[in-house]
Design a protein around this motif. Structure first.
Motif, PDB file in Angstrom:
ATOM      1  N   HIS A 160     -61.726 -86.236 -49.495  1.00  0.00           N
ATOM      2  CA  HIS A 160     -63.125 -86.029 -49.879  1.00  0.00           C
ATOM      3  C   HIS A 160     -63.569 -84.576 -49.719  1.00  0.00           C
ATOM      4  O   HIS A 160     -64.637 -84.210 -50.216  1.00  0.00           O
ATOM      5  CB  HIS A 160     -64.051 -86.902 -49.017  1.00  0.00           C
ATOM      6  N   LEU A 161     -62.784 -83.748 -49.013  1.00  0.00           N
ATOM      7  CA  LEU A 161     -63.270 -82.449 -48.550  1.00  0.00           C
ATOM      8  C   LEU A 161     -62.462 -81.294 -49.110  1.00  0.00           C
ATOM      9  O   LEU A 161     -61.257 -81.393 -49.301  1.00  0.00           O
ATOM     10  CB  LEU A 161     -63.237 -82.400 -47.023  1.00  0.00           C
ATOM     11  N   LYS A 162     -63.141 -80.189 -49.314  1.00  0.00           N
ATOM     12  CA  LYS A 162     -62.537 -78.895 -49.614  1.00  0.00           C
ATOM     13  C   LYS A 162     -63.403 -77.822 -48.963  1.00  0.00           C
ATOM     14  O   LYS A 162     -64.567 -78.040 -48.667  1.00  0.00           O
ATOM     15  CB  LYS A 162     -62.473 -78.649 -51.129  1.00  0.00           C
ATOM     16  N   GLY A 163     -62.776 -76.656 -48.736  1.00  0.00           N
ATOM     17  CA  GLY A 163     -63.543 -75.553 -48.188  1.00  0.00           C
ATOM     18  C   GLY A 163     -62.856 -74.919 -47.000  1.00  0.00           C
ATOM     19  O   GLY A 163     -61.845 -75.422 -46.480  1.00  0.00           O
ATOM     20  N   LYS A 164     -63.418 -73.790 -46.579  1.00  0.00           N
ATOM     21  CA  LYS A 164     -62.929 -73.054 -45.424  1.00  0.00           C
ATOM     22  C   LYS A 164     -63.948 -73.155 -44.293  1.00  0.00           C
ATOM     23  O   LYS A 164     -65.150 -73.089 -44.536  1.00  0.00           O
ATOM     24  CB  LYS A 164     -62.699 -71.591 -45.768  1.00  0.00           C
TER      25      LYS A 164
ATOM     26  N   PHE B 271     -70.980 -76.522 -52.414  1.00  0.00           N
ATOM     27  CA  PHE B 271     -71.971 -75.706 -51.702  1.00  0.00           C
ATOM     28  C   PHE B 271     -71.294 -74.430 -51.224  1.00  0.00           C
ATOM     29  O   PHE B 271     -70.107 -74.419 -50.882  1.00  0.00           O
ATOM     30  CB  PHE B 271     -72.609 -76.473 -50.543  1.00  0.00           C
ATOM     31  N   SER B 272     -72.070 -73.364 -51.189  1.00  0.00           N
ATOM     32  CA  SER B 272     -71.510 -72.053 -50.857  1.00  0.00           C
ATOM     33  C   SER B 272     -71.324 -71.870 -49.349  1.00  0.00           C
ATOM     34  O   SER B 272     -70.327 -71.316 -48.892  1.00  0.00           O
ATOM     35  CB  SER B 272     -72.379 -70.937 -51.414  1.00  0.00           C
ATOM     36  N   GLU B 273     -72.271 -72.326 -48.570  1.00  0.00           N
ATOM     37  CA  GLU B 273     -72.178 -72.138 -47.111  1.00  0.00           C
ATOM     38  C   GLU B 273     -72.986 -73.210 -46.405  1.00  0.00           C
ATOM     39  O   GLU B 273     -74.078 -73.581 -46.843  1.00  0.00           O
ATOM     40  CB  GLU B 273     -72.690 -70.756 -46.719  1.00  0.00           C
ATOM     41  N   LEU B 274     -72.421 -73.686 -45.304  1.00  0.00           N
ATOM     42  CA  LEU B 274     -73.076 -74.734 -44.526  1.00  0.00           C
ATOM     43  C   LEU B 274     -72.902 -74.411 -43.050  1.00  0.00           C
ATOM     44  O   LEU B 274     -71.796 -74.164 -42.589  1.00  0.00           O
ATOM     45  CB  LEU B 274     -72.449 -76.098 -44.836  1.00  0.00           C
ATOM     46  N   ARG B 275     -74.011 -74.400 -42.311  1.00  0.00           N
ATOM     47  CA  ARG B 275     -73.958 -74.104 -40.876  1.00  0.00           C
ATOM     48  C   ARG B 275     -74.559 -75.268 -40.099  1.00  0.00           C
ATOM     49  O   ARG B 275     -75.536 -75.870 -40.532  1.00  0.00           O
ATOM     50  CB  ARG B 275     -74.761 -72.838 -40.548  1.00  0.00           C
ATOM     51  N   ASN B 276     -73.989 -75.537 -38.939  1.00  0.00           N
ATOM     52  CA  ASN B 276     -74.576 -76.545 -38.061  1.00  0.00           C
ATOM     53  C   ASN B 276     -73.928 -76.480 -36.687  1.00  0.00           C
ATOM     54  O   ASN B 276     -72.823 -75.952 -36.523  1.00  0.00           O
ATOM     55  CB  ASN B 276     -74.423 -77.947 -38.644  1.00  0.00           C
ATOM     56  N   ASP B 277     -74.641 -77.016 -35.698  1.00  0.00           N
ATOM     57  CA  ASP B 277     -74.127 -77.155 -34.334  1.00  0.00           C
ATOM     58  C   ASP B 277     -74.003 -78.648 -34.032  1.00  0.00           C
ATOM     59  O   ASP B 277     -75.026 -79.350 -33.927  1.00  0.00           O
ATOM     60  CB  ASP B 277     -75.059 -76.493 -33.316  1.00  0.00           C
ATOM     61  N   ILE B 278     -72.799 -79.109 -33.893  1.00  0.00           N
ATOM     62  CA  ILE B 278     -72.520 -80.527 -33.707  1.00  0.00           C
ATOM     63  C   ILE B 278     -72.193 -80.773 -32.240  1.00  0.00           C
ATOM     64  O   ILE B 278     -71.516 -79.967 -31.585  1.00  0.00           O
ATOM     65  CB  ILE B 278     -71.345 -80.966 -34.603  1.00  0.00           C
TER      66      ILE B 278
ATOM     67  N   THR C 167     -76.393 -77.517 -52.821  1.00  0.00           N
ATOM     68  CA  THR C 167     -75.221 -77.783 -53.646  1.00  0.00           C
ATOM     69  C   THR C 167     -75.469 -77.376 -55.082  1.00  0.00           C
ATOM     70  O   THR C 167     -76.554 -76.914 -55.450  1.00  0.00           O
ATOM     71  CB  THR C 167     -74.863 -79.277 -53.599  1.00  0.00           C
ATOM     72  N   ASN C 168     -74.460 -77.561 -55.892  1.00  0.00           N
ATOM     73  CA  ASN C 168     -74.562 -77.280 -57.313  1.00  0.00           C
ATOM     74  C   ASN C 168     -75.483 -78.264 -58.009  1.00  0.00           C
ATOM     75  O   ASN C 168     -75.872 -78.058 -59.160  1.00  0.00           O
ATOM     76  CB  ASN C 168     -73.171 -77.343 -57.955  1.00  0.00           C
ATOM     77  N   VAL C 169     -75.849 -79.375 -57.322  1.00  0.00           N
ATOM     78  CA  VAL C 169     -76.669 -80.410 -57.954  1.00  0.00           C
ATOM     79  C   VAL C 169     -78.078 -80.413 -57.397  1.00  0.00           C
ATOM     80  O   VAL C 169     -79.067 -80.441 -58.142  1.00  0.00           O
ATOM     81  CB  VAL C 169     -76.016 -81.794 -57.765  1.00  0.00           C
ATOM     82  N   THR C 170     -78.194 -80.346 -56.083  1.00  0.00           N
ATOM     83  CA  THR C 170     -79.506 -80.455 -55.462  1.00  0.00           C
ATOM     84  C   THR C 170     -79.432 -79.885 -54.058  1.00  0.00           C
ATOM     85  O   THR C 170     -78.368 -79.457 -53.602  1.00  0.00           O
ATOM     86  CB  THR C 170     -79.952 -81.920 -55.412  1.00  0.00           C
ATOM     87  N   ASP C 171     -80.581 -79.872 -53.386  1.00  0.00           N
ATOM     88  CA  ASP C 171     -80.654 -79.462 -51.981  1.00  0.00           C
ATOM     89  C   ASP C 171     -80.962 -80.694 -51.145  1.00  0.00           C
ATOM     90  O   ASP C 171     -81.952 -81.393 -51.401  1.00  0.00           O
ATOM     91  CB  ASP C 171     -81.755 -78.417 -51.772  1.00  0.00           C
TER      92      ASP C 171
ATOM     93  N   THR D 250     -70.307 -74.507 -36.244  1.00  0.00           N
ATOM     94  CA  THR D 250     -69.425 -74.420 -37.402  1.00  0.00           C
ATOM     95  C   THR D 250     -70.130 -73.854 -38.629  1.00  0.00           C
ATOM     96  O   THR D 250     -71.338 -74.020 -38.810  1.00  0.00           O
ATOM     97  CB  THR D 250     -68.857 -75.816 -37.735  1.00  0.00           C
ATOM     98  N   THR D 251     -69.320 -73.174 -39.431  1.00  0.00           N
ATOM     99  CA  THR D 251     -69.764 -72.680 -40.739  1.00  0.00           C
ATOM    100  C   THR D 251     -68.690 -73.039 -41.752  1.00  0.00           C
ATOM    101  O   THR D 251     -67.509 -72.743 -41.545  1.00  0.00           O
ATOM    102  CB  THR D 251     -69.961 -71.163 -40.725  1.00  0.00           C
ATOM    103  N   ILE D 252     -69.116 -73.715 -42.838  1.00  0.00           N
ATOM    104  CA  ILE D 252     -68.189 -74.071 -43.913  1.00  0.00           C
ATOM    105  C   ILE D 252     -68.565 -73.263 -45.152  1.00  0.00           C
ATOM    106  O   ILE D 252     -69.728 -73.248 -45.581  1.00  0.00           O
ATOM    107  CB  ILE D 252     -68.249 -75.577 -44.226  1.00  0.00           C
ATOM    108  N   ILE D 253     -67.548 -72.579 -45.687  1.00  0.00           N
ATOM    109  CA  ILE D 253     -67.762 -71.711 -46.851  1.00  0.00           C
ATOM    110  C   ILE D 253     -66.976 -72.273 -48.027  1.00  0.00           C
ATOM    111  O   ILE D 253     -65.825 -72.668 -47.894  1.00  0.00           O
ATOM    112  CB  ILE D 253     -67.301 -70.276 -46.536  1.00  0.00           C
ATOM    113  N   GLY D 254     -67.667 -72.294 -49.207  1.00  0.00           N
ATOM    114  CA  GLY D 254     -67.003 -72.776 -50.413  1.00  0.00           C
ATOM    115  C   GLY D 254     -66.627 -74.231 -50.308  1.00  0.00           C
ATOM    116  O   GLY D 254     -65.554 -74.629 -50.766  1.00  0.00           O
ATOM    117  N   GLY D 255     -67.528 -75.017 -49.754  1.00  0.00           N
ATOM    118  CA  GLY D 255     -67.215 -76.403 -49.491  1.00  0.00           C
ATOM    119  C   GLY D 255     -67.399 -77.312 -50.699  1.00  0.00           C
ATOM    120  O   GLY D 255     -68.148 -77.020 -51.634  1.00  0.00           O
ATOM    121  N   GLN D 256     -66.666 -78.414 -50.651  1.00  0.00           N
ATOM    122  CA  GLN D 256     -66.786 -79.457 -51.677  1.00  0.00           C
ATOM    123  C   GLN D 256     -66.771 -80.812 -50.987  1.00  0.00           C
ATOM    124  O   GLN D 256     -66.038 -81.013 -50.003  1.00  0.00           O
ATOM    125  CB  GLN D 256     -65.630 -79.393 -52.673  1.00  0.00           C
TER     126      GLN D 256
END
Length: 830
Positions: free
Chosen positions: A632-636, A694-701, A717-721, A664-670
Motif C-alpha cells: 500500500h505504501l511508497k515514499g522515503k 503527497f509531497s511531505e508528511l510530518r507527525n510525532d507518533i 495529496t494530489n486529490v484532496t487535503d 517522522t517525515t515522509i517525502i514523496g509518499g504514496q
C-alpha cells in the motif's frame, strides 16, 4: 641272569608294596579314625583361640589315595572379635591328608591341604584391631604330641580373599580359580611357595580403585616370621597380560608397620600399565596399545601409621616405541618419554609430583617435543613447554574426543608456561602465571559434536602473553559467516581451564557477511516452536570495533555496518552504529540487558535517513498485521525513534512492554489501494482515493500500552487535503478521525450527516468522519459535532503526556556502559 625272573620279582614287589600301602591306609583309617579326628580337633583347639564350626567330619583312605584324608565339610571359623559379623574363614570343603605309615607311628603330620570354595575375610577396624589374631601362643613346656605343619602341597580352588582396613581405608579383593602352594614351618618361621591364577577383583585405596578385574598369574616366594611379625617377599613374579612384574620387599608390623617394596616391569606395554591405574584416570586411553620398549618400576618405602604413610616413587617411560589405537591407522612413532611420579605421602596423594621429560614423537611425518612438570594436584604448580607441528586430522583420529567430531588443518606451536594455576583465578595474581610463545594456524577446521556450525578455514597467529592471548589476522568462517580478528583475549587460559571463569575480548572485527539467523539458530530455545535462544554469558566482557559489509537477520539485510559493540554484566551496548539498509541509512544507539531471568530488555534510539517506507513494512513482516501493508505504501522516510521493549530469550516481543516516540517525515509518499480510503469515496466528492500522492508528511507518533497514538496530521495529496488522527491497538482495534473538505453535498444524506459538517476558518465546508471497529470489520461513520472536538483534544493530550513520561523514564533507565582502558576487564578478585 633270567630276565623273566627279574621282571616277575619286580612286579611282585610292586604289587606287594601297593598291597601293603593299601592295607596300611585302610587299616590306619579304620583303626585310627576316631583317634585321628579327636587328636586333630584337640590340637587345633590348643592352637586356636576362636571357635571352629564344622558341619561334618569324615576320614577316607581312597579319596586322596594313598594318603588318608581328613575331610571337613561346611567349615566356619569365627574371627577374633565381633563374632556376630562375617566369618574369618568359610569353606565348602577342606581336606587334610596324612601319610598312613606315619599314622601307625602316631605321627600326625599334615602332608597336604585342599580348600574348595573358600572365603577368607581379613579386616582391621578403625581402632586397629584385627580379626585374624586367632592363634594362641605356643606352650613350650608341654611334651604332648602336636600336629606338625610340613605341607608339601596346598591347593586352593575357587577361593576368595578379601582384606578390609577401615583404619587406612584399604579394600582388597582377590579370587583364585586354582592356586598351588607349599608351606614349611620351623618354629614360628614359615616358608611359602605359591603358584597359580589370581583374579584381582579390585584394589581400593582411599576410595580410589586400582587394578580392577585383572587376571594375573602369580609365582610367589614368601618367608614369614610370626614371632617378629615380619614378611619377606623373596624375588617373585606377577604376570598381567603377558607382562611380567618382578616383586621383592619386606613388610614388618611388630611395633610399627614398615614396608619396603620394589616392583619392576619387564616386557610390558602401555595397555597393561594403563589397566592397573584407576579407570577414572585413564578411561580415555585404556584402549591404546604400544609396541617397543615400555618400562615401569615402583618403590614403596616407609612407615604405615596413623599420621604417616610410605613414600611411593614410580619411574616409567618409552624408548623408541609406537603408540596407536586399534581402531585407527594413525600412530605416534619413535615415541620417547621419561616419566617420574613421586608421592611423598600416600595419605595425601594430591600433594605429589609428576615429571614428564623428553617427550618426543612423530605423528604423520610431523615431529613434536615437550616437557611437563606438575606439583600438587590439588593446588597445582605447572611448568612445561611444547614445540612442534601438528596435523589436526591426524590428532583427532589418534585421540577420539567426545566434544570434537572432526578436525583438519595444521598448527605450529612454540609454547612455554610456568606458575601456580590458582593465580589465574585472580586478576591481582594472574600476571604471576607466565605463558609465552605463539601458535600459527593454517586452514584449521573444527566440527564440534554439540554445536551445529563448523569452524572452517581458520588461519592466523596467536601470541601468548602470560594469561592473555593476542590475535593477529585470525580469519575464518563460522557456518556462513566469515570473520577477521585483530585484538586480545584477556584471561583466556583461566577461561579454558576452569568453569565459570570470565573472558575479556577486545578486538577489531572485519567481516564480509554475517548470517545472524544461522548464528542464533545454533543456540535453539527450549520451546518447540522457537528458532532462536539469545543469551549473554555473565563471564563475557567484550569490546568490538565492527566493520561488516553485510548482515542477514530474517528479512533485514543491512550493509556497510560500522560501530562499536560493548558487552559486560550480561548487558550489550552499541554507540553510533551506522549502516545502510532499506534504500537509506540508519544510525543506531542501543542497549540489550540480558541480566533478567529469560528476559531481554532493550532500550534504543535510532535515526532513519531516506528509508523506503514499503521496505520497512516488508522487512518487519508488516508488523504482524494485514491492515496496512508494504504493497500500500511508497515514499522515503526520515525519522528519529526512541524505544524501549522487552523480549523473551527466544526473541518473542512482549507487546505490552513496547514504548516508543517516533518523529517522522515522509517525502514523496504514496498510499495505494488502501481500503479505508476507498470507502471514504462514498462520502467525499473524490473518486480517486485508491491512489494518493503527497509531497511531505510530518507527525510525532507515540506507542504505549499496546496502542499506537496518531496525533492529528494534515495530508495534502494530489486529490484532496485530509486531516487524520486516531488510535490503533496491537490487537487491531481502530478508532480514526478524518476531516476532509466537502465540495458537493450530493453524495451525503443531509439529515444523517447533520452535526458532522462544519466550515473552517477559510470558509471551506469540512466533513467529519470516524473509522471504528477492527481491521477485519470496521465502519465509516459521521463524526458528530457534539463529540469531535473533545476526542481530538483528548488524543493530543494523552499522546503528549505519554511522550513526556517516556522521555523522563528513558533518562532514568538507560545509563550508558562506560568502559575505560583495562577497566572493563576487571573481573574481580573473588
Amino acid at each position: 641272569m633270567d630276565i623273566k625272573r627279574v621282571v616277575k620279582k619286580i612286579i611282585f614287589y610292586l604289587v606287594l608294596t601297593v598291597v601293603v600301602v593299601v592295607t596300611a591306609s585302610i587299616l590306619a583309617t579304620y583303626l585310627y579314625k576316631d583317634r585321628l579326628i579327636d587328636h586333630f580337633i584337640r590340637e587345633a583347639n590348643k592352637s586356636l583361640n576362636t571357635p571352629v564350626h564344622v558341619d561334618k567330619i569324615s576320614v577316607s583312605s581312597l579319596k586322596n589315595f594313598p594318603f588318608i584324608s581328613l575331610t571337613f565339610d561346611g567349615v566356619y571359623i569365627e574371627e577374633s572379635f565381633d563374632k556376630s559379623s562375617a566369618p574369618l574363614l568359610e569353606a565348602e570343603k577342606i581336606d587334610f591328608t596324612f601319610n598312613p605309615i606315619a599314622v601307625f607311628r602316631k605321627n600326625y603330620t599334615v602332608e597336604k591341604v585342599f580348600i574348595k570354595k573358600g572365603f577368607f575375610h581379613l579386616k582391621m577396624d578403625k581402632n586397629g584391631n584385627i580379626n585374624y589374631d586367632i592363634f594362641k601362643q605356643p606352650d613350650t613346656t608341654s611334651s604332648t604330641q602336636t600336629v606338625k605343619v610340613d605341607l608339601s602341597k596346598i591347593v586352593l580352588e575357587e577361593t576368595t580373599f578379601k582384606y578390609q582396613n577401615w583404619l587406612r581405608n584399604v579394600d582388597l579383593d582377590f579370587t583364585t580359580p586354582s592356586l598351588t602352594a607349599k608351606l614349611n614351618a620351623v618354629g614360628s618361621v614359615y616358608d611359602i611357595l605359591a603358584e597359580g591364577e589370581v583374579a584381582v577383583n579390585h584394589v581400593s585405596v582411599n576410595n580410589t580403585i586400582w587394578a580392577e578385574n585383572k587376571q594375573t598369574y602369580v609365582e610367589a616366594d614368601l618367608k614369614y616370621n610370626d614371632e617378629l611379625k615380619d614378611l619377606f617377599i623373596r624375588p617373585s613374579v606377577i604376570t598381567i597380560n603377558e607382562s611380567d612384574f618382578a616383586v621383592e620387599g619386606t613388610y614388618q608390623f611388630l611395633e610399627k608397620q614398615l614396608i619396603s617394596l620394589n616392583v619392576d616391569g619387564k616386557d610390558t606395554d602401555i595397555q597393561t600399565l594403563l589397566s592397573i591405574l584407576p579407570h577414572s584416570m585413564v578411561k580415555d586411553f585404556d584402549k591404546y596399545q604400544s609396541k617397543g620398549d615400555v618400562y615401569f618400576s615402583m618403590v614403596l618405602d616407609g612407615e604405615i601409621g596413623e599420621k604417616t604413610s610410605p613414600k611411593m616413587t614410580i619411574n616409567f617411560g618409552l624408548n623408541d616405541s609406537e603408540l596407536y589405537h586399534p581402531d585407527t591407522r594413525v600412530k605416534i612413532t619413535h615415541a620417547l618419554l621419561r616419566g617420574t611420579f613421586i608421592a611423598a605421602d600416600l595419605n595425601n596423594i594430591n600433594n605429589s609430583v609428576l615429571d614428564l621429560k623428553d617427550i618426543n614423537g612423530i605423528v604423520e611425518d610431523h615431529n613434536f617435543k615437550a616437557n611437563l612438570y606438575l606439583k600438587n594436584f590439588e593446588t597445582p604448580y605447572v611448568k612445561g613447554n611444547f614445540e612442534g607441528k601438528l596435523d589436526l586430522e591426524s590428532v583427532f583420529k589418534f585421540y577420539k574426543s567426545e566434544s570434537v567430531e572432526a578436525g583438519s588443518g595444521q598448527l605450529d606451536a612454540h609454547l612455554n608456561f610456568e606458575g601456580q594455576v590458582k593465580d589465574l583465578k585472580k586478576k591481582a595474581s594472574s600476571g604471576r602465571f607466565k605463558t609465552t610463545g605463539d601458535i600459527n594456524l593454517n586452514r584449521l577446521s573444527l566440527k564440534l559434536a554439540h554445536y551445529p556450525l563448523k569452524l572452517d578455514n581458520v588461519s592466523g597467529n596467536l601470541l601468548f602473553n602470560n594469561n592473555d592471548l593476542a590475535l593477529s589476522d585470525v580469519s575464518g568462517k563460522l557456518g556462513n559467516s566469515d570473520f577477521l580478528l585483530n585484538g586480545f583475549f584477556k584471561n583466556i587460559i583461566a577461561y579454558l581451564l576452569f568453569e565459570n571463569e570470565p573472558v575479556g575480548i577486545e578486538s577489531d572485527l572485519r567481516s564480509k557477511f554475517i548470517d545472524l539467523d544461522e548464528l542464533l539458530a545454533a543456540n535453539p530455545g527450549e520451546e518447540s516452536d522457537s528458532k532462536y535462544k539469545f543469551t549473554i554469558s555473565p563471564k563475557l566482557v567484550l569490546k568490538f570495533d565492527c566493520d561488516v559489509d553485510q548482515l542477514k537477520f530474517r528479512r533485514f539485510a543491512p550493509k556497510n555496518i560500522k560501530g562499536d559493540l560493548i558487552v559486560r554484566n550480561k548487558i550489550a551496548q552499541s554507540n553510533r552504529i551506522r549502516f545502510n539498509a532499506m534504500g537509506g541509512s540508519i544510525t543506531l544507539d542501543g542497549k540489550v540487558d540480558a541480566s533478567y531471568d529469560k528476559l531481554l530488555r532493550v532500550n534504543t534510539s535510532f535515526a532513519l535517513d531516506n528509508i523506503d517506507v514499503d521496505s520497512i513494512f516488508y522487512v518487519f513482516e508488516n508488523f504482524n498485521q494485514d491492515f496496512l501493508q508494504d504493497k500500500h505504501l511508497k515514499g522515503k522516510i526520515k525519522a528519529d525513534v526512541q524505544a524501549s521493549m522487552t523480549f523473551s530469550d527466544n526473541l518473542h516481543l512482549y507487546p505490552g512492554s513496547l514504548v516508543s516516540n517516533i518523529s517522522t517525515t515522509i517525502i514523496g509518499g504514496q498510499l495505494n489501494n488502501f481500503e479505508p480510503m476507498q470507502r471514504l469515496s462514498k462520502y467525499l466528492d473524490e473518486d480517486k482515493l485508491d491512489h494518493l500522492v503527497f509531497s511531505e508528511l510530518r507527525n510525532d507518533i507515540h506507542i504505549e500500552n499496546k496502542k499506537i497514538y496518531l496525533p492529528q496530521m494534515e495530508v495534502s495529496t494530489n486529490v484532496t487535503d485530509i486531516k487524520i488522527s486516531g488510535i490503533h491497538t496491537f490487537d487491531q482495534n481502530i478508532d480514526y478521525r478524518v476531516i476532509a473538505p466537502l465540495r458537493s453535498k450530493k453524495k451525503i444524506d443531509k439529515d444523517e450527516a447533520f452535526g458532522a459538517i462544519e466550515e473552517d476558518n477559510s470558509g471551506r465546508t469540512m466533513l467529519y468522519l470516524k473509522i471504528i471497529g477492527n481491521t477485519s470489520d470496521y465502519l465509516v461513520l459521521y463524526d458528530k459535532e457534539s463529540v469531535k472536538k473533545k476526542i481530538v483534544s483528548d488524543i493530543k493530550k494523552e499522546a503528549r503526556e505519554l511522550k513526556d513520561a517516556f522521555k523522563n523514564k528513558g533518562k532514568e533507565e538507560t545509563p550508558e556502559i562506560e568502559l575505560e582502558e583495562d577497566d572493563y576487564f576487571d573481573w574481580g578478585d573473588d
